[in-house]
Design an enzyme around this catalytic site. Structure first.
Site, short mmCIF file in Angstrom:
data_model
loop_
_atom_site.label_atom_id
_atom_site.label_comp_id
_atom_site.label_asym_id
_atom_site.label_seq_id
_atom_site.Cartn_x
_atom_site.Cartn_y
_atom_site.Cartn_z
CG ASP A 90 50.87 34.21 34.28
OD1 ASP A 90 50.68 34.89 35.31
OD2 ASP A 90 50.83 32.97 34.27
CE1 TYR A 136 52.65 26.58 37.18
CE2 TYR A 136 50.72 26.84 35.78
CZ TYR A 136 51.32 26.32 36.91
OH TYR A 136 50.61 25.51 37.75
NE ARG A 185 26.93 26.79 34.34
CZ ARG A 185 25.96 27.07 33.45
NH1 ARG A 185 26.11 28.05 32.59
NH2 ARG A 185 24.86 26.36 33.43
CE LYS A 189 50.43 29.92 42.80
NZ LYS A 189 50.02 29.75 41.46
#
Ligand SMILES: Cc1ncc(COP(=O)(O)O)c(C=O)c1O
Length: 399
Positions: free
Chosen positions: A171, A99, A46, A196
């Site tokens: 973004d 968004y 992690r 994306k």
């Protein structure tokens, strides 16, 4: 080194142990220690994993900074950035059509902070200047936006924001570092839905947060481990593979979007085309200045009733009806009935997201096939819209 060369060579040496050209997938949860606290740089996956670290180095290089943290989703990356910097009652400026997931984080996940989240027309510098008269902690930008591809002037807004001591987050999901380098324009932090274009094959969910200043990056890195929203080594490896073709893919996505925008603008079933490359697009001049390409997305407003539009998006051969974008396979959506369905109709109308709006994420197929598929559907709409039967698809919530 040119960008395309960096996608292949930056931070991607052959494996030192074996000479393998590609990075190993370090599918492990923990790392053996020589003695307590003595290790080879990794102790628990992690906190750090070599495959993930390699991806972070590659993405940092492509955005032109030293530090990147990757996460299990774009929203996990955004969450870490917001958590790191927002304090109770802080003021945050966001684009009017930010968004929906970012809006949900700010207004619902962080509801306990009683933030002042202020939607601003970020295409209007006077409006941004005006909104900054009251001190703000952060200006959040997204450019181009979804689904109307609205463009904001990053350099001008960063200048205004920095003069007031606000952090600027961009973004960069839609543009990608291929077409837009927000740090060079003044951004302090860049976030991505890696899901994306960066990953590029519609096969994983992932996010990234990058910062220019190590002091700004440090709390993001801390939260990556402390909250733990990290991606799997396999997903990191898939993105490493995807990024190697990023520049090639983006050129094809952009060529296909531009061909569709140009060829279909005059079609009688098309009322309006949204594409930053069109001189009539309100953000064209800014996009031409701050981007090196106009991106891979294009939206069409059709001259047809909502159910006929639903039939159109449902009936395409090469455009899969689905949310998301940025994959090699073309996607199509009707935002008012899909991604933006949870936004009240009057608010959608204010944002210009009508039932007739269709969003296209052209893949890397041949443009002629994509155009022919769209033309077939549009031709069928002309003169027959009143007879078109609606398949009555269910309405989905914003994801
Ligand atoms: C512009 C933008 N930012 C962030 C996100 C969130 O990313 P993810 O779905 O990877 O959490 C999305 C997802 O659609 C997006 O379109």
């Amino acid at each position: 080194m040119h960008f395309a060369t960096r996608t292949i060579h930056a931070a991607q040496p052959s494996d030192a142990a074996t000479g393998a050209l590609t990075a190993p997938i370090h599918q492990t949860s923990t790392f053996e220690q020589e003695a307590p606290g003595v290790n080879l740089g990794f102790d628990y996956a992690r906190t750090g994993n070599p495959t993930r670290q390699r991806l972070e180095h590659v993405l940092a290089d492509l955005e032109g900074v030293s530090d990147c943290a990757v996460f299990g989703s774009g929203l996990a990356a955004e969450h870490a950035v917001l958590h790191a910097f927002l304090r109770p009652h802080d003021r945050v400026l966001v684009p009017r059509d930010v968004y929906g997931g970012t809006w949900r984080l700010l207004t619902r996940v962080f509801a306990g902070l009683s933030l002042q989240v202020v939607p601003v027309d970020t295409t209007d510098l006077a409006a941004v200047d005006d909104a900054l008269r009251v001190p703000a902690r952060m200006v959040w930008l997204e450019t181009p936006t979804n689904p109307r591809l609205i463009v904001s002037d990053i350099a001008a807004i960063a200048g205004l924001a920095h003069a007031q001591g606000a952090l600027v987050v961009v973004d960069n999901t839609f543009a990608t570092p291929v077409f837009q380098q927000p740090f060079a324009l003044g951004a302090d932090i860049v976030v991505h839905s890696v899901t994306k274009y960066l990953a590029g094959h519609s096969d994983l969910i992932q996010g990234a947060a990058l910062a220019r200043d190590p002091a700004v990056f440090e709390p993001i890195r801390f939260l990556q481990n402390a909250i733990g929203g990290v991606p799997s080594p396999l997903d990191c490896w898939l993105t490493l593979r995807g990024v190697k073709t990023l520049e090639l893919r983006m050129q094809r996505h952009a060529d296909n979007a531009w061909t569709i925008a140009r060829e279909l603008a005059a079609h009688p079933a098309v009322r309006r085309v949204f594409h930053p490359g069109l001189p009539g697009h309100p953000g064209h001049a800014v996009a031409a200045r701050q981007m090196t390409g106009f991106g891979g997305m294009v939206s069409l407003e059709l001259d047809a009733p909502p159910d006929a539009v639903t039939a159109f998006v449902s009936g395409r051969r090469f455009f899969v009806l689905a949310e998301s974008l940025g994959g090699v396979k073309s996607l199509i959506s009707q935002p008012a009935r899909m991604t933006h369905a949870s936004i009240p109709a009057d608010r959608r109308a204010e944002l210009g997201i009508s039932d007739a709006l269709v969003r296209l994420s052209p893949g890397i197929e041949h443009a002629a096939d994509l155009l022919a598929d769209l033309r077939r559907g549009l031709d069928a709409l002309v003169g027959s819209v009143h007879g078109a039967s609606a398949p009555g698809r269910p309405v989905a919530a914003t994801t």
